[in-house]
Scaffold this motif. Structure first.
Motif, PDB file in Angstrom:
ATOM      1  N   LEU A  14       0.869  -1.176   0.000  1.00 28.58           N
ATOM      2  CA  LEU A  14       0.000   0.000   0.000  1.00 28.58           C
ATOM      3  C   LEU A  14       0.901   1.220   0.000  1.00 28.58           C
ATOM      4  O   LEU A  14       1.902   1.263   0.724  1.00 28.58           O
TER       5      LEU A  14
ATOM      6  N   THR B  44      -1.142   6.804   0.868  1.00 27.68           N
ATOM      7  CA  THR B  44      -2.515   6.872   1.373  1.00 27.68           C
ATOM      8  C   THR B  44      -2.934   8.306   1.705  1.00 27.68           C
ATOM      9  O   THR B  44      -4.116   8.633   1.650  1.00 27.68           O
TER      10      THR B  44
ATOM     11  N   SER C 179     -11.234   6.171   0.470  1.00 22.25           N
ATOM     12  CA  SER C 179     -10.580   5.441  -0.616  1.00 22.25           C
ATOM     13  C   SER C 179      -9.724   4.306  -0.071  1.00 22.25           C
ATOM     14  O   SER C 179      -9.704   3.204  -0.643  1.00 22.25           O
ATOM     15  N   LEU C 180      -9.006   4.543   1.027  1.00 25.49           N
ATOM     16  CA  LEU C 180      -8.236   3.462   1.643  1.00 25.49           C
ATOM     17  C   LEU C 180      -9.152   2.348   2.112  1.00 25.49           C
ATOM     18  O   LEU C 180      -8.845   1.158   1.943  1.00 25.49           O
TER      19      LEU C 180
ATOM     20  N   VAL D 287      -9.957   0.128  -0.739  1.00 25.12           N
ATOM     21  CA  VAL D 287      -8.827  -0.731  -1.089  1.00 25.12           C
ATOM     22  C   VAL D 287      -8.698  -1.865  -0.082  1.00 25.12           C
ATOM     23  O   VAL D 287      -8.454  -3.020  -0.452  1.00 25.12           O
TER      24      VAL D 287
ATOM     25  N   THR E 132      -5.419  -1.239   8.745  1.00 25.87           N
ATOM     26  CA  THR E 132      -4.667  -2.215   7.942  1.00 25.87           C
ATOM     27  C   THR E 132      -4.046  -3.352   8.749  1.00 25.87           C
ATOM     28  O   THR E 132      -3.549  -4.310   8.148  1.00 25.87           O
TER      29      THR E 132
ATOM     30  N   SER F 138      -1.506   4.745  -6.057  1.00 27.17           N
ATOM     31  CA  SER F 138      -1.870   5.222  -4.723  1.00 27.17           C
ATOM     32  C   SER F 138      -3.209   4.616  -4.301  1.00 27.17           C
ATOM     33  O   SER F 138      -4.012   4.186  -5.134  1.00 27.17           O
ATOM     34  N   THR F 139      -3.438   4.607  -2.995  1.00 25.74           N
ATOM     35  CA  THR F 139      -4.768   4.236  -2.502  1.00 25.74           C
ATOM     36  C   THR F 139      -5.725   5.416  -2.584  1.00 25.74           C
ATOM     37  O   THR F 139      -6.875   5.298  -2.157  1.00 25.74           O
ATOM     38  N   CYS F 140      -5.258   6.556  -3.133  1.00 25.87           N
ATOM     39  CA  CYS F 140      -6.176   7.701  -3.313  1.00 25.87           C
ATOM     40  C   CYS F 140      -6.073   8.195  -4.758  1.00 25.87           C
ATOM     41  O   CYS F 140      -6.406   7.453  -5.674  1.00 25.87           O
TER      42      CYS F 140
ATOM     43  N   PRO G 141      -8.220   3.912  -7.176  1.00 31.71           N
ATOM     44  CA  PRO G 141      -7.163   3.490  -6.251  1.00 31.71           C
ATOM     45  C   PRO G 141      -6.878   1.993  -6.353  1.00 31.71           C
ATOM     46  O   PRO G 141      -7.716   1.210  -6.818  1.00 31.71           O
TER      47      PRO G 141
ATOM     48  N   TYR H 260      -3.699  -1.380  -5.222  1.00 27.19           N
ATOM     49  CA  TYR H 260      -2.560  -1.891  -4.447  1.00 27.19           C
ATOM     50  C   TYR H 260      -1.780  -2.847  -5.333  1.00 27.19           C
ATOM     51  O   TYR H 260      -2.213  -3.210  -6.431  1.00 27.19           O
TER      52      TYR H 260
ATOM     53  N   ARG I 141      -7.214  -2.891  -8.675  1.00 26.67           N
ATOM     54  CA  ARG I 141      -7.840  -1.597  -8.418  1.00 26.67           C
ATOM     55  C   ARG I 141      -9.284  -1.782  -7.971  1.00 26.67           C
ATOM     56  O   ARG I 141      -9.954  -2.746  -8.355  1.00 26.67           O
TER      57      ARG I 141
END
Length: 271
Positions: A17, A20, A38-39, A42, A78, A217-219, A236, A238, A255
Motif C-alpha cells: 500500500l 494513502t 478510498s483506503l 482498497v 490495515t 496510490s490508494t487515493c 485506487p 494496491y 484496483r
C-alpha cells in the motif's frame, strides 16, 4: 529481524500500500477525495483477494502532514491484512512522529529476512524537500545489508523513484543520486527487485535482471507521461507480490471497481 514461516515451500506473499495521504482528521479531503474512504475501499478489496498475505509493505506518504492521528488510523485500518507490517517514510510524512507513535514497534524495522529473501526498507526523503536522495549513510546501510545477509535474494523498498518515468514534473523529484544507488546494487546479483511509491501510477520494468516496480496510490492517481501535474481517471489500488525461492518475483496490480470517487480532476497544480 527474522520472520519464521510455517510453510517454507510456498512463495512469500506480500502486499504493498502506498501514498494513502491520510489527513489529521477523519475524512480530510485531498483534491476533493476522502482519502480515508478510498483506503477503506482498497482494504475491502484486499479482504476478498489477499487473505494469505504474510507481510504488508507501506512505502511512504502514509500521512498527508505527519499527524499522529493519521498514522494511528492507518494502523487500525490495515493491521488485520497481514501478520507483519513494514513502514517507510515519504516526503509528506514525519519520520520522528512515526517513530514516536510506534516506538519499539516492528513496523519500523529497516531490514527483515523471511524465507530465502531479505527485504530492506530505505529512507529516500530529504527533510523539507519534495524530491528524493539516498544519503551516504543510507547507502552504507544498504551495502551492509547486502554484504551480510544470509538470504539469497533481496527486495529493496523506498519511496521515491530511482528511474525517469516520463512525467517531467515528477522526474524533477527523482532520487538525485540514483547513479550511485545503481552502481552499488549492480555489485550484488542477490538484488531481484526495487519497489517504490510516490508516482501514484503503475510501472513495471526490468533492468539488469532486476524487476522495477511502482504502484498506484490508494487515493488519487497521476497521469502517465504528462509533462505537467495532471490526474488520471483511474481508481485506487494496491500491488501484490509473490517472492519465489529461486528469486523470481510474480506481481500484479488490483484496483477498486464499481466505485465513483469525488475528485477535482481539473486541478492544474500539485498539493
Amino acid at each position: 529481524m527474522r520472520i519464521e514461516r510455517n510453510n517454507t515451500t510456498q512463495p512469500i506473499e506480500l502486499i504493498q500500500l502506498t501514498d494513502t495521504h491520510l489527513g489529521a482528521q477523519l475524512g480530510e479531503p485531498l483534491l476533493g477525495m476522502d482519502t480515508d474512504q478510498s483506503l477503506a475501499h482498497v482494504v475491502e478489496l484486499l479482504n476478498t483477494e489477499q487473505r494469505s498475505a504474510e507481510l504488508l509493505l507501506a512505502t511512504g506518504d502514509i500521512s498527508n502532514g505527519g499527524s499522529p492521528a493519521s498514522y494511528q488510523r492507518f494502523q487500525q485500518m490495515t493491521e488485520h491484512l497481514a501478520p507483519h507490517t513494514l513502514w517507510l517514510p515519504g516526503n509528506h510524512d514525519a519520520l520522528s512522529v512515526m517513530q514516536q507513535s510506534f516506538k519499539g514497534d516492528q513496523s519500523l524495522s529497516r531490514r527483515i529476512e523471511i524465507g530465502n529473501w531479505q527485504i530492506v526498507m530505505l529512507n529516500s526523503t530529504i527533510p523539507g524537500e519534495v524530491g528524493g536522495c539516498l544519503s551516504d549513510k543510507e547507502l552504507q546501510f544498504l551495502q551492509q545489508c547486502l554484504e551480510t545477509t544470509v538470504a539469497e535474494h533481496s527486495l529493496l523498498c523506498l519511496h521515491h523513484h530511482p528511474i525517469a518515468i516520463g512525467c517531467d514534473w515528477l522526474d524533477s523529484q527523482i532520487i538525485s543520486n540514483a547513479d550511485a544507488f545503481f552502481t552499488l546494487i549492480d555489485q550484488f546479483s542477490s538484488v531481484r527487485g526495487l519497489l517504490w511509491g510516490h508516482v501514484h501510477q503503475e510501472i513495471e520494468q526490468q533492468r539488469n535482471g532486476v524487476k522495477l516496480m511502482a504502484t498506484p496510490s490508494t487515493c488519487i492517481q497521476f497521469a502517465a507521461n504528462s509533462p505537467d501535474f495532471k490526474l488520471a481517471r483511474l481508481n485506487p489500488g494496491y500491488r501484490w507480490l509473490s517472492l519465489h525461492a529461486d528469486g523470481v518475483i510474480d506481481t500484479g496490480i488490483a484496483r477498486v471497481t464499481e466505485v465513483e470517487f469525488d475528485i477535482d480532476y481539473e486541478r492544474s497544480s500539485g498539493y
